[in-house]
Design a protein around this motif. Structure first.
Motif, PDB file in Angstrom:
ATOM      1  N   VAL A 153       0.852  -1.186   0.000  1.00 34.34           N
ATOM      2  CA  VAL A 153       0.000   0.000   0.000  1.00 34.34           C
ATOM      3  C   VAL A 153       0.892   1.242   0.000  1.00 34.34           C
ATOM      4  O   VAL A 153       1.766   1.388   0.858  1.00 34.34           O
ATOM      5  CB  VAL A 153      -0.929   0.030   1.230  1.00 34.34           C
ATOM      6  N   ASN A 154       0.662   2.111  -0.966  1.00 36.78           N
ATOM      7  CA  ASN A 154       1.346   3.397  -1.021  1.00 36.78           C
ATOM      8  C   ASN A 154       0.470   4.408  -0.283  1.00 36.78           C
ATOM      9  O   ASN A 154      -0.606   4.763  -0.754  1.00 36.78           O
ATOM     10  CB  ASN A 154       1.553   3.826  -2.475  1.00 36.78           C
ATOM     11  N   LEU A 155       0.922   4.880   0.867  1.00 39.66           N
ATOM     12  CA  LEU A 155       0.145   5.817   1.674  1.00 39.66           C
ATOM     13  C   LEU A 155       0.487   7.282   1.395  1.00 39.66           C
ATOM     14  O   LEU A 155      -0.111   8.165   1.996  1.00 39.66           O
ATOM     15  CB  LEU A 155       0.362   5.519   3.160  1.00 39.66           C
ATOM     16  N   SER A 156       1.436   7.525   0.517  1.00 41.83           N
ATOM     17  CA  SER A 156       1.819   8.905   0.213  1.00 41.83           C
ATOM     18  C   SER A 156       1.019   9.426  -0.977  1.00 41.83           C
ATOM     19  O   SER A 156       0.331   8.678  -1.658  1.00 41.83           O
ATOM     20  CB  SER A 156       3.321   8.996  -0.054  1.00 41.83           C
ATOM     21  N   LYS A 157       1.144  10.720  -1.225  1.00 41.07           N
ATOM     22  CA  LYS A 157       0.343  11.324  -2.291  1.00 41.07           C
ATOM     23  C   LYS A 157       1.064  11.354  -3.633  1.00 41.07           C
ATOM     24  O   LYS A 157       0.541  11.891  -4.603  1.00 41.07           O
ATOM     25  CB  LYS A 157      -0.101  12.729  -1.889  1.00 41.07           C
ATOM     26  N   THR A 158       2.258  10.770  -3.700  1.00 40.70           N
ATOM     27  CA  THR A 158       2.981  10.676  -4.967  1.00 40.70           C
ATOM     28  C   THR A 158       3.112   9.206  -5.358  1.00 40.70           C
ATOM     29  O   THR A 158       3.240   8.339  -4.487  1.00 40.70           O
ATOM     30  CB  THR A 158       4.389  11.289  -4.844  1.00 40.70           C
ATOM     31  N   PRO A 159       3.084   8.902  -6.644  1.00 40.64           N
ATOM     32  CA  PRO A 159       3.239   7.508  -7.061  1.00 40.64           C
ATOM     33  C   PRO A 159       4.666   7.027  -6.784  1.00 40.64           C
ATOM     34  O   PRO A 159       5.600   7.822  -6.745  1.00 40.64           O
ATOM     35  CB  PRO A 159       2.945   7.547  -8.559  1.00 40.64           C
ATOM     36  N   ILE A 160       4.811   5.716  -6.586  1.00 43.21           N
ATOM     37  CA  ILE A 160       6.137   5.142  -6.382  1.00 43.21           C
ATOM     38  C   ILE A 160       6.394   4.069  -7.432  1.00 43.21           C
ATOM     39  O   ILE A 160       5.469   3.461  -7.966  1.00 43.21           O
ATOM     40  CB  ILE A 160       6.308   4.553  -4.966  1.00 43.21           C
ATOM     41  N   HIS A 161       7.668   3.880  -7.716  1.00 47.53           N
ATOM     42  CA  HIS A 161       8.097   2.846  -8.663  1.00 47.53           C
ATOM     43  C   HIS A 161       9.035   1.911  -7.911  1.00 47.53           C
ATOM     44  O   HIS A 161      10.105   2.325  -7.457  1.00 47.53           O
ATOM     45  CB  HIS A 161       8.802   3.473  -9.863  1.00 47.53           C
ATOM     46  N   ILE A 162       8.623   0.669  -7.749  1.00 45.75           N
ATOM     47  CA  ILE A 162       9.441  -0.329  -7.068  1.00 45.75           C
ATOM     48  C   ILE A 162      10.255  -1.062  -8.125  1.00 45.75           C
ATOM     49  O   ILE A 162       9.698  -1.696  -9.018  1.00 45.75           O
ATOM     50  CB  ILE A 162       8.568  -1.309  -6.264  1.00 45.75           C
ATOM     51  N   LYS A 163      11.575  -0.954  -8.020  1.00 47.74           N
ATOM     52  CA  LYS A 163      12.459  -1.591  -8.992  1.00 47.74           C
ATOM     53  C   LYS A 163      12.564  -3.087  -8.769  1.00 47.74           C
ATOM     54  O   LYS A 163      12.605  -3.854  -9.727  1.00 47.74           O
ATOM     55  CB  LYS A 163      13.860  -0.971  -8.931  1.00 47.74           C
ATOM     56  N   ASN A 164      12.608  -3.502  -7.503  1.00 45.60           N
ATOM     57  CA  ASN A 164      12.806  -4.905  -7.207  1.00 45.60           C
ATOM     58  C   ASN A 164      12.318  -5.198  -5.792  1.00 45.60           C
ATOM     59  O   ASN A 164      12.394  -4.346  -4.917  1.00 45.60           O
ATOM     60  CB  ASN A 164      14.295  -5.254  -7.328  1.00 45.60           C
ATOM     61  N   ILE A 165      11.828  -6.408  -5.574  1.00 46.14           N
ATOM     62  CA  ILE A 165      11.425  -6.857  -4.239  1.00 46.14           C
ATOM     63  C   ILE A 165      12.143  -8.170  -3.957  1.00 46.14           C
ATOM     64  O   ILE A 165      12.145  -9.081  -4.790  1.00 46.14           O
ATOM     65  CB  ILE A 165       9.909  -7.084  -4.140  1.00 46.14           C
ATOM     66  N   THR A 166      12.747  -8.270  -2.781  1.00 53.58           N
ATOM     67  CA  THR A 166      13.324  -9.530  -2.335  1.00 53.58           C
ATOM     68  C   THR A 166      12.681  -9.910  -1.009  1.00 53.58           C
ATOM     69  O   THR A 166      12.404  -9.047  -0.182  1.00 53.58           O
ATOM     70  CB  THR A 166      14.853  -9.441  -2.160  1.00 53.58           C
TER      71      THR A 166
END
Length: 137
Positions: free
Chosen positions: A50-63
């Motif tokens: 969940v992105n709780l901020s008001k700007t979009p985020i880009h996740i490059k990688n998840i481990t």
């Protein structure tokens, strides 16, 4: 008005404006929540982000990795899954993204391994964001 009155007025006004600016920075800070929905020990698992901020985020990688405690987070047991499942994820402001781990991407839940953590590499941020997504209880 004397010089002292003007100086006091300026000090009070600048302090008030500083407080407003600090509140705005706190309100607009980066916030990300994550947890794991489990449907059984060897069943499908959903990683909810969940992105709780008001700007979009880009996740490059998840481990994903298991660790016994936060102090021993350097001693990690990584979980292997399909690389394409957890790269280049775009999450809009105040939005939720679900990653489903099923079939060959599913992994067993074993409380002996400790807690399950997710490490998010966010574009534009210098450090990774590590969140505990499963607590052994």
């Amino acid at each position: 008005m004397t010089r002292d009155d003007v100086a006091i007025y300026a000090a009070v006004l600048s302090t008030f404006l500083l407080m407003i600016k600090l509140w705005e920075m706190w309100r607009d800070r980066f916030r990300l929540e994550a947890w794991l929905d489990i449907y059984g020990p060897m069943e499908n698992k959903d990683l909810m982000i969940v992105n709780l901020s008001k700007t979009p985020i880009h996740i490059k990688n998840i481990t994903l990795f298991w660790a016994k405690s936060t102090l021993k987070i350097r001693k990690r047991n990584y979980i292997t899954f399909d690389y394409d499942l957890a790269i280049n994820i775009q999450i809009g402001p105040h939005a939720t993204k679900s990653l489903l781990f099923k079939d060959e991407n599913s992994f067993p839940i074993n409380s002996n391994q400790g807690d399950l953590y997710a490490c998010f590499e966010i574009a534009g941020r210098k450090f990774s964001c590590i969140k505990k997504i499963y607590d052994k209880g």
